[in-house]
Every structure is written in structure tokens, then in C-alpha cells.
Scaffold this motif. Structure first.
Motif, mmCIF file in Angstrom:
data_model
loop_
_atom_site.group_PDB
_atom_site.id
_atom_site.type_symbol
_atom_site.label_atom_id
_atom_site.label_comp_id
_atom_site.label_asym_id
_atom_site.label_seq_id
_atom_site.Cartn_x
_atom_site.Cartn_y
_atom_site.Cartn_z
ATOM 1 N N UNK A 175 0.989 -1.289 -0.503
ATOM 2 C CA UNK A 175 -0.164 0.066 -0.070
ATOM 3 C C UNK A 175 0.714 0.882 0.065
ATOM 4 N N UNK A 176 2.373 0.973 0.359
ATOM 5 C CA UNK A 176 2.750 2.060 0.298
ATOM 6 C C UNK A 176 3.179 2.681 -0.996
ATOM 7 N N UNK A 177 3.542 1.834 -1.738
ATOM 8 C CA UNK A 177 3.624 1.578 -3.026
ATOM 9 C C UNK A 177 2.571 2.866 -4.027
ATOM 10 N N UNK A 178 1.500 1.833 -3.778
ATOM 11 C CA UNK A 178 0.530 2.514 -4.406
ATOM 12 C C UNK A 178 -1.231 2.216 -3.587
ATOM 13 N N UNK A 179 -1.269 3.549 -4.056
ATOM 14 C CA UNK A 179 -2.680 4.037 -3.492
ATOM 15 C C UNK A 179 -3.561 3.026 -3.334
ATOM 16 N N UNK A 180 -4.632 2.399 -2.689
ATOM 17 C CA UNK A 180 -5.855 1.605 -2.840
ATOM 18 C C UNK A 180 -7.332 2.284 -2.815
ATOM 19 N N UNK A 181 -8.106 2.346 -4.347
ATOM 20 C CA UNK A 181 -9.367 2.992 -3.852
ATOM 21 C C UNK A 181 -10.287 1.551 -2.925
ATOM 22 N N UNK A 182 -10.257 2.087 -2.327
ATOM 23 C CA UNK A 182 -11.002 0.669 -1.449
ATOM 24 C C UNK A 182 -12.313 1.417 -1.659
ATOM 25 N N UNK A 183 -13.268 2.454 -1.669
ATOM 26 C CA UNK A 183 -14.267 2.164 -2.044
ATOM 27 C C UNK A 183 -15.348 1.588 -3.595
ATOM 28 N N UNK A 184 -13.902 1.855 -4.789
ATOM 29 C CA UNK A 184 -14.626 1.321 -5.804
ATOM 30 C C UNK A 184 -14.649 -0.594 -5.654
ATOM 31 N N UNK A 185 -13.446 -0.908 -5.030
ATOM 32 C CA UNK A 185 -13.499 -2.499 -4.205
ATOM 33 C C UNK A 185 -14.536 -2.547 -4.335
ATOM 34 N N UNK A 498 -2.131 -6.256 6.123
ATOM 35 C CA UNK A 498 -1.520 -6.732 6.652
ATOM 36 C C UNK A 498 0.278 -6.416 6.454
ATOM 37 N N UNK A 499 0.629 -5.565 7.698
ATOM 38 C CA UNK A 499 1.503 -5.095 7.786
ATOM 39 C C UNK A 499 1.875 -4.237 6.600
ATOM 40 N N UNK A 500 0.890 -2.780 6.646
ATOM 41 C CA UNK A 500 1.075 -2.039 5.483
ATOM 42 C C UNK A 500 0.991 -2.723 4.155
ATOM 43 N N UNK A 501 0.506 -4.035 3.778
ATOM 44 C CA UNK A 501 0.056 -4.590 2.700
ATOM 45 C C UNK A 501 -1.045 -5.003 2.559
ATOM 46 N N UNK A 502 -1.892 -5.367 1.430
ATOM 47 C CA UNK A 502 -3.489 -6.003 1.209
ATOM 48 C C UNK A 502 -2.491 -7.203 0.798
ATOM 49 N N UNK A 503 -3.836 -8.422 1.488
ATOM 50 C CA UNK A 503 -3.640 -9.365 1.263
ATOM 51 C C UNK A 503 -5.196 -9.908 0.070
ATOM 52 N N UNK A 504 -5.208 -10.309 -0.912
ATOM 53 C CA UNK A 504 -5.592 -10.595 -1.591
ATOM 54 C C UNK A 504 -6.510 -12.431 -2.375
ATOM 55 N N UNK A 505 -6.926 -13.242 -0.821
ATOM 56 C CA UNK A 505 -7.455 -14.507 -1.751
ATOM 57 C C UNK A 505 -8.521 -15.078 -2.307
ATOM 58 N N UNK A 506 -8.452 -15.778 -2.947
ATOM 59 C CA UNK A 506 -9.810 -16.261 -3.629
ATOM 60 C C UNK A 506 -10.040 -17.656 -4.091
ATOM 61 N N UNK A 507 -12.074 -18.111 -4.109
ATOM 62 C CA UNK A 507 -11.815 -19.055 -4.043
ATOM 63 C C UNK A 507 -13.505 -19.633 -4.296
ATOM 64 N N UNK A 508 -13.341 -20.827 -5.363
ATOM 65 C CA UNK A 508 -14.427 -21.082 -5.547
ATOM 66 C C UNK A 508 -14.857 -22.123 -5.711
ATOM 67 N N UNK A 521 -11.789 -7.502 -12.532
ATOM 68 C CA UNK A 521 -12.777 -6.877 -13.174
ATOM 69 C C UNK A 521 -12.835 -5.940 -11.637
ATOM 70 N N UNK A 522 -13.065 -6.431 -10.128
ATOM 71 C CA UNK A 522 -13.092 -5.344 -9.508
ATOM 72 C C UNK A 522 -12.135 -4.808 -8.539
ATOM 73 N N UNK A 523 -10.632 -5.296 -9.220
ATOM 74 C CA UNK A 523 -9.698 -4.484 -8.412
ATOM 75 C C UNK A 523 -8.990 -3.616 -9.984
ATOM 76 N N UNK A 524 -9.218 -3.864 -11.163
ATOM 77 C CA UNK A 524 -8.918 -3.363 -12.533
ATOM 78 C C UNK A 524 -8.610 -1.315 -11.432
ATOM 79 N N UNK A 525 -7.783 -1.067 -11.832
ATOM 80 C CA UNK A 525 -7.154 0.449 -12.140
ATOM 81 C C UNK A 525 -7.433 0.896 -10.088
#
Length: 552
Positions: A175-185, A498-508, A521-525
Motif C-alpha cells: 500500500x505504500x507503493x500504490x494507493x488503493x481505492x477501497x470504495x471502488x472495490x 496486513x503490515x502495510x500490505x493488502x492480501x487478496x485471496x479467492x476460492x470457488x 474486474x473488481x481490482x482494475x485501476x
């Protein structure tokens, strides 16, 4: 066995692989595995935990998918064998089943009879197979459903680090390298109909959980369907009988317990006339001869009034007249009688003249009812005839003695004793169609054939089925489960800070490409890096290693 308490405080049943709440790996023997098995959320299944008592062993046996598949295969194989030769219900009732199968099909027919395939679908061992399939489906469903339901209901938003890292879809973003648009997600998740749960800035997005219950809905439908099939063997629930009814004859309708009787007033067959009927049939008539236009039995339905003692003739009350034609059955209450077969000009009565062989003088005539012959026939002036033996379907047996193939008068033969004033002890005569024998020497008198009467016979199928709604309900529920499990899938996306990072995981549970498209599509831009498919990466690495060392 003791329960297992996780670091998060959740108490898990013995045998649990992943904590039902946080997802922490509880089975240390699997710590080296890069990906975790999420089939049943790592929950404890009874069949994999307990194996001590006889109940445990029975439970474990029937909970096995392999056992269920083998039971189905064996049942299908038995059902297929049961169609090779006709079932006992569809063979002529005039000959014992044991003799019929051996006469018609040789040693294969005898084996078919001895192994019980002649009456397969109501045999005790076939019913046990059906019940075993139902038990297997029920136990396997219970063994898997409740642990899975408990795990999905208790899952936390904050999942253990090891749980997220071992998911097939996983990635991290600084997250320190790239700002995350949490609302868009969150907005995009809602647009894709994900149900969002949030805790301390962490997200669990989930949709399609109901699809996980599709197989269990299937199982419920199958169990109901099997129950419907077994209900057919309960008296009064299902009737499938054949009634052969001759013109002028009144019989109890089989399967009605003497409640209804049917009289055949007349049966006839109409054929197309080449001149009178449509020209469309002319060519067909020239090619194959007569073409049936209508099969019709004019019948009268009777009901019984009050109870009748065994052997006593019941008192009948007319209910209605009806003309039974193909696809136009007679229906009463839950019963339906369909026209299925017929026999024209069946022998009914035979007449004989009592004559002197030399002078051809006649001393009377007797008529034999081939279905109810009399013992003695009195004629005029002291002449009489005694029926000593009657063979409705005559043949000579292996010892050369007269016998009968069946009780149907297809080839009637008689042994008569002829009495006259000058032959008071009588003369024995064997009479058959186009054949007369005098086994005790030459006689003075004989019975000369004088004529026959015939009548038509109709065959009606008697049907009653009170299980159809059960079968239909089971089939409908089964199809709901098929649609539920086939067209939807359970997708989950975890987002954790987690510690300045955003972890993303998925399962189906299936359709991984669909989940990947959703995540892309969700995390684009939004500033979040595209996660990787760890299973594909592992396979690609393995292929690369194979190529690298392929020449070694």
C-alpha cells in the motif's frame, strides 16, 4: 475423542483439518502442503474420524462414494439383465414359469428363473439393493452436509494467514507503493452481487453459497424417488395386471380385491376399407393387406354391494357401460383399464352327433362348453355320453400318453364313453379335431363333429398408481438440485490489510475462470496487483523442470 481448541478460541470437533472459524491449519502433518483441500472446508466428517463400533463401520461403509457408485452399477446391471427375457407377469398364465423359461429359452431361461430374474423388480434382494442405495445416499449426505454447513456458518471475516496463503488464488500489494481505492472495490463487489461483510477494514465478499447445497437437494430428490419406487410394492398402492375377458364373460377386475367386476359384452376389430375409406390407405392396404382401424371392447362395469363370503357369488350393481378403445381407457376411482391385446375366434363350444357308424342314424346331439364341460350328457331314448377326460390344448407326452399344454382350448381333445340301450357298459372313444380313435376295439357308435361356436377375447391392462405424485415430486426436487448446482457456484474473495500490505485471496467450488474474471474486474485501476493462480504456477514450474531435465 477430545475436541480441538484453536488459537482463535473456536472449539472444533476431533478430526477437523481447518479451524471452522479462522481457517488455521490444525493438522500439522499437512503443513508442508502449498495448497489446502477446501472440498468440505476442512471440517471433521464422522466417517473419517470414528471407526471403532459396529455402527461406525456400517456408517463408514455406506458413506463411501465408491460404495454408492458400485451399488448403483450393480442395480443397473441387474435391471438390464431383467429385460433380457420377459418378466413373469408378462408370460402366458397357462404354463408354470419354471417350465416356460426352460421351454422358450433353454438352459439360459432355466438359469434366468433359478437366479430370480423372472420376478426381478419385486424380489427381496432387488428391494434390498434399492434400500441400500437410499441408505448410502442418506448417510453420505448427512456425513458431509452438517460439517460443511457448520463451517460455512461460523467462518470469520478475519481468516488466518496460513489459510489465505494456501488458497489457489492469492496475491499481495504494497500500500505504500500504490494507493488503493477501497470504495471502488466495495462498489464493484456490490455491482457483481457479492454479499460484503467488513471488520476493521477487512472484507469477506461472498456469493452463490446456496449452490453448495445443490448435490444435497439432488440426494433428497433421489431418496424421495426411491421411496416412491418402493411404495409400489405396498398392497393397494400400485396395480399393473392383465385381464383376459371373453365375450359374455364377467370377471373380477384383478387388483381391486373383488370391489369391481367387468363384463365383456362384445369385442370387435375394424379395418380400413380400400374403397370406402381414405385413398391415403389404398397403397398401404395393397402392400400389407388389412390395416386395423379400431380395436373396441364394449363392456359393463359392476360394483359389489356388501361383503360376500368366500365361494359365494357376490351381488353386483351396474355402474356404467363403456367402450374401451386404444388410448381411451375405462376409468373408475384410481383404476384405468386399457385395451392392449385381443384374440379373435377362440373356440368356445363344440357340438357332436351321436350316430350309428353303419346306418348313420342319429340319436341326439350334445354341445360341450370348452371352459365348463359337463360330466354327463343325457340324450333321447336311453342314449347318453360320459366325459371321462378333457385335454384343452392336446398333445402326446414323452410316454405317448395324452396331455395338455395349457388350459386354453387351442386344440381340444376328449375321451368319451358312449352309452346306448344295446351297449349298457359303454364304448370308449377318443375324439380330437380331425381325429377319432377307439382304444378298446372297434365301436358300434361314434360322435361325429357337428359344429363349433367361437367368441372373441380382449386383453385389458389394469393400472393403478398412487405413487406417481411421489415420483414426480422426487424428480422435480432432483432437477432443482441439478440446476442449483450446475448454473451457480460459490465464490469468495478475502481482502485483508496486513503490515502495510493488502492480501487478496479467492476460492470457488468450480469455474475458476469466472472467479478470476470477477477479481480482475473488481481490482482494475484500484491499485491492487493481480493475484496469481498458484496451482497453474505450480504446474507450469513442474513442466519447466521436466523440460530442463528431460534429457537426463
Amino acid at each position: 475423542m477430545n475436541d480441538i481448541k484453536c488459537e482463535c478460541g473456536q472449539v472444533n470437533p476431533h478430526g477437523t483439518v481447518l479451524c471452522e472459524s479462522c481457517g488455521r491449519l490444525l493438522d500439522e502433518s499437512r503443513s508442508a502442503e502449498k495448497l489446502i483441500d477446501m472440498r468440505y472446508e476442512g471440517s471433521a466428517r464422522r466417517s473419517q474420524t470414528y471407526n471403532k463400533s459396529i455402527i461406525d463401520k456400517i456408517w463408514n461403509f455406506f458413506s463411501s462414494v465408491k460404495v454408492g457408485v458400485w451399488l448403483i452399477v450393480i442395480t443397473l446391471a441387474a435391471s438390464a439383465i431383467g429385460t433380457i427375457f420377459p418378466q413373469e407377469a408378462y408370460i402366458p398364465p397357462t404354463i408354470p414359469a419354471e417350465e416356460y423359461y426352460e421351454q422358450e429359452y433353454g438352459w439360459l431361461g432355466r438359469a434366468y428363473y433359478l437366479l430370480g430374474f423372472h420376478n426381478l423388480y419385486s424380489s427381496w434382494w432387488y428391494l434390498i439393493l434399492i434400500a441400500s442405495i437410499g441408505m448410502s445416499i442418506l448417510i453420505a449426505s448427512i456425513d458431509r452436509f452438517f460439517p460443511l454447513y457448520r463451517s460455512l456458518k461460523k467462518q470469520r471475516i478475519m481468516r488466518h494467514e496460513g489459510f489465505l496463503k494456501r488458497q489457489r488464488i492469492f496475491g499481495t500489494t504494497d500500500m505504500s507503493v500504490k494507493p488503493v481505492d477501497w470504495d471502488s472495490i466495495q462498489n464493484r463487489l456490490k455491482q457483481r452481487r457479492y454479499k460484503i461483510r467488513e471488520e476493521n477494514g477487512n472484507i469477506l465478499a461472498e456469493k452463490g453459497r446456496f449452490s453448495r447445497w445443490g448435490p444435497y437437494v439432488n440426494h433428497i430428490g433421489l431418496i424421495i424417488f426411491l421411496i416412491g419406487g418402493m411404495l409400489r410394492f405396498i398392497p393397494g398402492m400400485y396395480v399393473d395386471k392383465v385381464l383376459w375377458l371373453r365375450e359374455g364373460e364377467t370377471k373380477a377386475i384383478p387388483g381391486t380385491n373383488g370391489e369391481y367386476y367387468l363384463k365383456n359384452n362384445k369385442f370387435f376389430v375394424e379395418v380400413y376399407d380400400k374403397e370406402k375409406d381414405s385413398e391415403n390407405f389404398a397403397a398401404a392396404i395393397d402392400r400389407v393387406g388389412a390395416i386395423a382401424k379400431n380395436y373396441q371392447a364394449d363392456v359393463t362395469l359392476y360394483g359389489t354391494e356388501g361383503g360376500a363370503l368366500p365361494g359365494e357369488k357376490p351381488e353386483l350393481k351396474k355402474i356404467k357401460d363403456h367402450s374401451i378403445q386404444v388410448n381411451q381407457p375405462l376409468k373408475q376411482d384410481h383404476y384405468a383399464l386399457y385395451q392392449v391385446d385381443y384374440k379373435l375366434d377362440e373356440l368356445y363350444k363344440m357340438s357332436f352327433n351321436f350316430i350309428d357308424k353303419k346306418t348313420q342314424e342319429q340319436f341326439g346331439q350334445l354341445t360341450v362348453d370348452l371352459y365348463d364341460p359337463q360330466k354327463t350328457y343325457k340324450l333321447k331314448d336311453g342314449y347318453s355320453v360320459e366325459l371321462m377326460s378333457y385335454f384343452p390344448d392336446f398333445k402326446f407326452d414323452e410316454d405317448g400318453q395324452p396331455s395338455t399344454i395349457s388350459r386354453i382350448p387351442n386344440n381340444p381333445a376328449f375321451i368319451f364313453k358312449l352309452f346306448s340301450p344295446d351297449k349298457p357298459k359303454g364304448e370308449v372313444s377318443f375324439v380330437a379335431i380331425k381325429q377319432t380313435l377307439e382304444p378298446l376295439g372297434e365301436n358300434k357308435y361314434k360322435l361325429a363333429f357337428a359344429g363349433i361356436e367361437t367368441r372373441n377375447v380382449t386383453a385389458l391392462t389394469v393400472r393403478k398408481d398412487l405413487t406417481l405424485w411421489v415420483l414426480a415430486l422426487g424428480g422435480a426436487i432432483f432437477m432443482v438440485g441439478v440446476v442449483q448446482g450446475a448454473y451457480w457456484n460459490h465464490r469468495r474473495i478475502w481482502l485483508r490489510k496486513k503490515d502495510g500490505e493488502i492480501w487478496i485471496a479467492g476460492h470457488t467450488n468450480k469455474n475458476w475462470h469466472g472467479l478470476k474474471r470477477d477479481i480482475t474486474a473488481i481490482i482494475k485501476d484500484t491499485g491492487i496487483n493481480e493475484p496469481i493462480d498458484q496451482l497453474q504456477e505450480e504446474k507450469s514450474f513442474a513442466k519447466g523442470e521436466d523440460k530442463k531435465y528431460g534429457s537426463a
